[in-house]
Design an enzyme around this catalytic site. Structure first.
Site, PDB file in Angstrom:
ATOM      1  N   ASP A   1      70.088  31.250 -35.494  1.00 52.03           N
ATOM      2  CA  ASP A   1      68.748  30.704 -35.285  1.00 52.03           C
ATOM      3  C   ASP A   1      67.987  30.709 -36.616  1.00 52.03           C
ATOM      4  OD1 ASP A   1      66.092  30.120 -34.439  1.00 52.03           O
ATOM      5  OD2 ASP A   1      66.537  30.938 -32.462  1.00 52.03           O
TER       6      ASP A   1
ATOM      7  N   CYS B   1      63.589  25.377 -31.412  1.00 51.58           N
ATOM      8  CA  CYS B   1      64.851  25.782 -30.799  1.00 51.58           C
ATOM      9  C   CYS B   1      65.213  24.948 -29.568  1.00 51.58           C
ATOM     10  CB  CYS B   1      64.779  27.255 -30.393  1.00 51.58           C
ATOM     11  SG  CYS B   1      64.409  28.394 -31.736  1.00 51.58           S
TER      12      CYS B   1
ATOM     13  N   ASP C   1      70.637  26.277 -35.122  1.00 49.77           N
ATOM     14  CA  ASP C   1      69.849  25.314 -34.342  1.00 49.77           C
ATOM     15  C   ASP C   1      68.949  24.470 -35.241  1.00 49.77           C
ATOM     16  OD1 ASP C   1      68.139  27.430 -34.921  1.00 49.77           O
ATOM     17  OD2 ASP C   1      67.368  27.647 -32.881  1.00 49.77           O
ATOM     18  N   HIS C   2      68.363  25.093 -36.264  1.00 48.80           N
ATOM     19  CA  HIS C   2      67.519  24.376 -37.220  1.00 48.80           C
ATOM     20  C   HIS C   2      67.371  25.257 -38.445  1.00 48.80           C
ATOM     21  CE1 HIS C   2      64.444  27.146 -35.896  1.00 48.80           C
ATOM     22  NE2 HIS C   2      64.601  26.731 -34.652  1.00 48.80           N
TER      23      HIS C   2
END
Length: 510
Positions: free
Chosen positions: A15, A55, A319-320
């Site tokens: 994450d 997210c 996720d990013h």
């Protein structure tokens, strides 16, 4: 590489992990020896982008293979329409029962649920099709149980254990490295793998780190020297940065004024940190990355010891990204590459035999490609809803001639509860979004009701000086706007568009 060889799937997400934060990519501070060895045995995709932030929307694209404008789960808490299939549901067609360690941040479709259904009180639902073996939502309660068993006084909620004295989150944490949330989740995944008894398996291990708060246990809090951390990409002053665009000016003016601890309810303000304090935060962030890398190494070691390495598709991504002080911000808001560029490393069965181990792919790849890739590798045809394409050709040494020339990603900044950007910028909720067409040289940012932006990344790789008005700029912006419109027309929701009903019955096209 054959479908028969791919018995297992290990799908790992972290994450808030920046795409440049790999030692294999040349980062001066990051230490990722285990991801480096995975890349040496597999394929690293150097230009991989998340399709959305934060997210929930990002994971919706990961787990449906769909662009945000099609799945429409565009904010944390925006429901994911239950009519869409998911990676986990599709994997069940191949006999897998996908196990979840961590979370998917999938907001439930409220239609048909009772008003007091607990699923309506959280955005952290489980993506349909996954078996939540160890569910680590924001409450972190499974980890809290572990800490209590180890003798820690655990507050409620558990995340309160990350609160540190002072104004900077340097650590070390109050718990040992062996008891961290990252270690705990890995322990649970390894215990489950040991119990499979040689049966095929599918595991999604979803780590919360290096997501804030940036507090790491010893020794991870100090493995990176702040002096090695590169300075952030930002203008000389926040006011200069904010003058670039109305949204950026509003966002930079809406942070709290105290330094904070980077708990979700008290975010850290980079404007309140001097360069030395910011470097210390960066070092802690990169230390958390080193910790995640260490525990991914434990999973890779287990694959080798068990003899399952050559039977297992391994995918590691995030996720990013994370701004980490870039543009005077922390987090993942805006249009900047540091928010959306993420690592992607894939090791598929047969990669070494095919002679492509260690390959670095420079083509643009996206999160929507991962569901088709996984399904393709285990011998399933991806559902028509998928907007992405399987990466399997890249894994077998090919270079597809018709591959995309841009990455496209989106950020929706509406505030359903408070309406802050809507009020400040005079926008309707449907106007609070942006879409980015990111190419080799140029990056175009389109807003429905705010000025567009165009960057020349060859001259301005840090995204500090958007091109200003002029005949050349106007023509480039027109061309990019047209290209983005064409992309959108080619990528509308397609589930039933290949079917025609009429005399003689149903006809199904390609």
């Amino acid at each position: 590489m054959t479908d028969r060889q791919t018995r297992n799937v290990l799908f790992i997400t972290a994450d808030q992990w920046r795409g440049d934060a790999l030692s294999a990519a040349g980062h001066p501070a990051v230490r990722t020896p285990n991801l480096d060895r995975l890349a040496a045995a597999g394929v690293r995709f150097a230009r991989h982008f998340s399709n959305a932030s934060p997210c929930g929307p990002s994971r919706a694209s990961l787990l449906t293979g769909m662009y945000p404008h099609n799945h429409r789960s565009i904010r944390n808490g925006t429901p994911l329409d239950r009519r869409f299939t998911t990676l986990a549901l599709e994997a069940r067609r191949a006999g897998h029962a996908p196990a979840l360690f961590g979370y998917t941040d999938t907001s439930a479709d409220p239609r048909g649920l009772a008003p007091l259904d607990p699923a309506l009180s959280t955005y952290e639902g489980v993506c349909p099709g996954f078996d939540p073996v160890c569910l680590m939502t924001e409450s972190l309660e499974p980890w809290g149980e572990h800490l209590r068993a180890r003798g820690h006084a655990v507050p409620h909620p558990v995340k309160g254990i990350w609160s540190a004295p002072g104004d900077t989150p340097h650590g070390p944490a109050v718990y040992a490295a062996a008891d961290s949330d990252t270690a705990f989740l890995t322990d649970r995944a390894l215990a489950w793998l040991e119990g499979r008894g040689g049966k095929p398996w599918f595991a999604h291990v979803s780590y919360v780190r290096p997501h804030p708060p940036w507090i790491a246990p010893a020794p991870w809090h100090a493995v990176v020297d702040p002096a090695d951390c590169p300075p952030p990409a930002r203008a000389s002053e926040p006011e200069v940065e904010g003058a670039v665009h109305p949204w950026l000016g509003w966002r930079l003016g809406s942070f709290p004024t105290d330094p904070g601890h980077w708990l979700e309810d008290r975010p850290l303000d980079p404007r309140a940190l001097d360069p030395a304090a910011l470097a210390r935060v960066q070092a802690t962030y990169y230390g958390l990355i080193a910790e995640v890398d260490h525990h991914i190494g434990r999973l890779l070691d287990w694959l080798e010891r068990s003899g399952e390495a050559e039977n297992t598709l391994v995918i590691v991504t995030a996720d990013h990204g994370e701004l980490m002080g870039d543009h005077w911000m922390f987090g993942k808001e805006g249009w900047f590459d540091s928010c959306f560029h993420v690592p992607l490393i894939v090791r598929a069965p047969g990669v070494q035999a095919s002679g492509v181990a260690g390959r670095v792919v420079e083509g643009f790849t996206e999160h929507v490609d991962l569901m088709p890739t996984i399904l393709d590798t285990v011998g399933l045809t991806p559902p028509r809803q998928c907007d992405g394409r399987s990466l399997r050709p890249w894994l077998t040494g090919e270079t597809p001639a018709d591959w995309r020339r841009h990455a496209v990603f989106a950020f929706d900044f509406r505030d359903v509860a408070g309406g802050a950007p809507e009020t400040a910028l005079g926008l309707r909720p449907e106007q609070c979004s942006l879409t980015v067409l990111r190419g080799e040289r140029y990056k175009y940012v389109h807003f429905p009701a705010l000025p567009a932006l165009l960057y020349d990344l060859a001259e301005d790789p840090r995204e500090l000086r958007p091109l200003r008005d002029g005949l050349g700029t106007a023509a480039l912006m027109r061309d990019h706007a047209q290209a983005l419109l064409s992309w959108r027309l080619e990528n509308e929701e397609r589930t039933l568009t290949h079917i025609r009903l009429g005399e003689g019955g149903m006809i199904t096209g390609s």
